[in-house]
Design a protein around this motif. Structure first.
Motif, PDB file in Angstrom:
ATOM      1  N   ASP A   1       0.870  -1.285   0.024  1.00 56.03           N
ATOM      2  CA  ASP A   1      -0.215  -0.027  -0.080  1.00 56.03           C
ATOM      3  C   ASP A   1       0.867   1.279  -0.046  1.00 56.03           C
ATOM      4  O   ASP A   1       0.499   2.443  -0.644  1.00 56.03           O
ATOM      5  CB  ASP A   1      -1.011  -0.046   1.176  1.00 56.03           C
TER       6      ASP A   1
ATOM      7  N   LYS B   1       0.981   3.963  -3.059  1.00 52.96           N
ATOM      8  CA  LYS B   1       0.772   5.293  -2.646  1.00 52.96           C
ATOM      9  C   LYS B   1       1.527   6.204  -3.521  1.00 52.96           C
ATOM     10  O   LYS B   1       1.478   7.365  -4.227  1.00 52.96           O
ATOM     11  CB  LYS B   1       0.572   5.833  -1.221  1.00 52.96           C
TER      12      LYS B   1
ATOM     13  N   GLU C   1       1.041   6.352  -7.209  1.00 55.34           N
ATOM     14  CA  GLU C   1      -0.190   7.168  -7.638  1.00 55.34           C
ATOM     15  C   GLU C   1       0.183   8.590  -7.449  1.00 55.34           C
ATOM     16  O   GLU C   1      -0.256   9.317  -8.298  1.00 55.34           O
ATOM     17  CB  GLU C   1      -1.313   6.825  -6.302  1.00 55.34           C
ATOM     18  N   GLN C   2       1.209   9.022  -6.622  1.00 53.17           N
ATOM     19  CA  GLN C   2       1.446  10.230  -6.491  1.00 53.17           C
ATOM     20  C   GLN C   2       2.284  10.661  -7.887  1.00 53.17           C
ATOM     21  O   GLN C   2       2.144  11.754  -8.563  1.00 53.17           O
ATOM     22  CB  GLN C   2       2.416  10.565  -5.519  1.00 53.17           C
TER      23      GLN C   2
END
Length: 247
Positions: free
Chosen positions: A218, A222, A225-226
């Protein structure tokens, strides 16, 4: 690994298809044109076309010629297809597909590893962890050891199909590790999370191992995705991994 003429020809044609040089639904050049363009024999071209058919990239026949298939028909578990996509550059959709695959596969594999890992498996993962720790403290190639750590976990599941699937996952793992390494203190902050996974496997605790790997996944999700959200360029895997520099 040095490839022969056939292997090099498959690579050239595969990269051309995956990069979009030959359009989906369109024909690739004729045998004679490819022989002239690539400087190889008709036999090499024919065998290379057969290889690309087996990988799901093209279809060939007397009425349709040799045409490029849509991406959903390509064999995404073929390491060559992944490598060609890596060279062409990852799309956000491709990376997210791999992220989904990782979240499904890796927690299940780690649960199995906590039950089935041998002493040799544990030693290999420990060695990879030691390489990561050394790279953080002294500088060097963190990404390669991070890959070995996760590959070791998949191997420790003692499942041949999971080992084959890891070849597809390697592309995502390498991408996420490159992004993590580029973040300030990224590797340093993730090292204890890796230790938690390894300790749970050593303790033969499948539930704890699964929970620990999900925290790692996870976090990587993250980070990626950034990068996708900022529209920055994703790392190109045809280049060597970026080493950690200790100041």
């Amino acid at each position: 690994m040095i490839k022969n003429v056939h292997g090099n020809t498959v690579d050239l044609l595969g990269e051309a298809i995956v990069s979009g040089r030959y359009a989906v639904g369109g024909s690739i050049p004729s045998e004679s044109m490819l022989c002239e363009e690539l400087g190889v024999s008709r036999t090499v071209v024919r065998e290379s076309v057969k290889s690309l058919v087996a990988k799901g990239l093209i279809v060939t026949g007397p009425k349709v010629g040799t045409r490029v298939l849509t991406e959903d028909q390509w064999n995404w578990f073929d390491p060559d297809v992944i490598t060609w996509q890596a060279k062409a550059g990852f799309t956000p959709e491709f990376v997210r597909d791999l992220q989904d695959l990782r979240r499904v596969v890796e927690p299940a594999a780690v649960r199995l590893a906590a039950v089935r890992a041998t002493a040799d498996d544990i030693a290999a993962i420990e060695a990879a962890y030691a390489g990561m720790k050394h790279a953080i403290e002294k500088g060097g190639d963190y990404v390669t050891f991070d890959l070995r750590f996760h590959q070791g976990l998949l191997h420790a599941a003692q499942n041949r199909m999971l080992v084959q699937m890891s070849k597809a996952l390697n592309a995502l793992l390498r991408t996420s590790f490159e992004i993590s390494t580029a973040k300030k203190d990224g590797p340093k902050s993730s090292l204890p999370l890796h230790r938690a996974v390894l300790d749970a496997v050593i303790a033969r605790d499948p539930a704890r191992a699964e929970k620990a790997i999900l925290i790692l996944i996870d976090g990587a999700h993250k980070d990626i995705e950034q990068v996708l959200g900022s529209r920055r360029r994703l790392p190109r895997l045809s280049r060597p991994a970026r080493p950690i520099k200790v100041t």
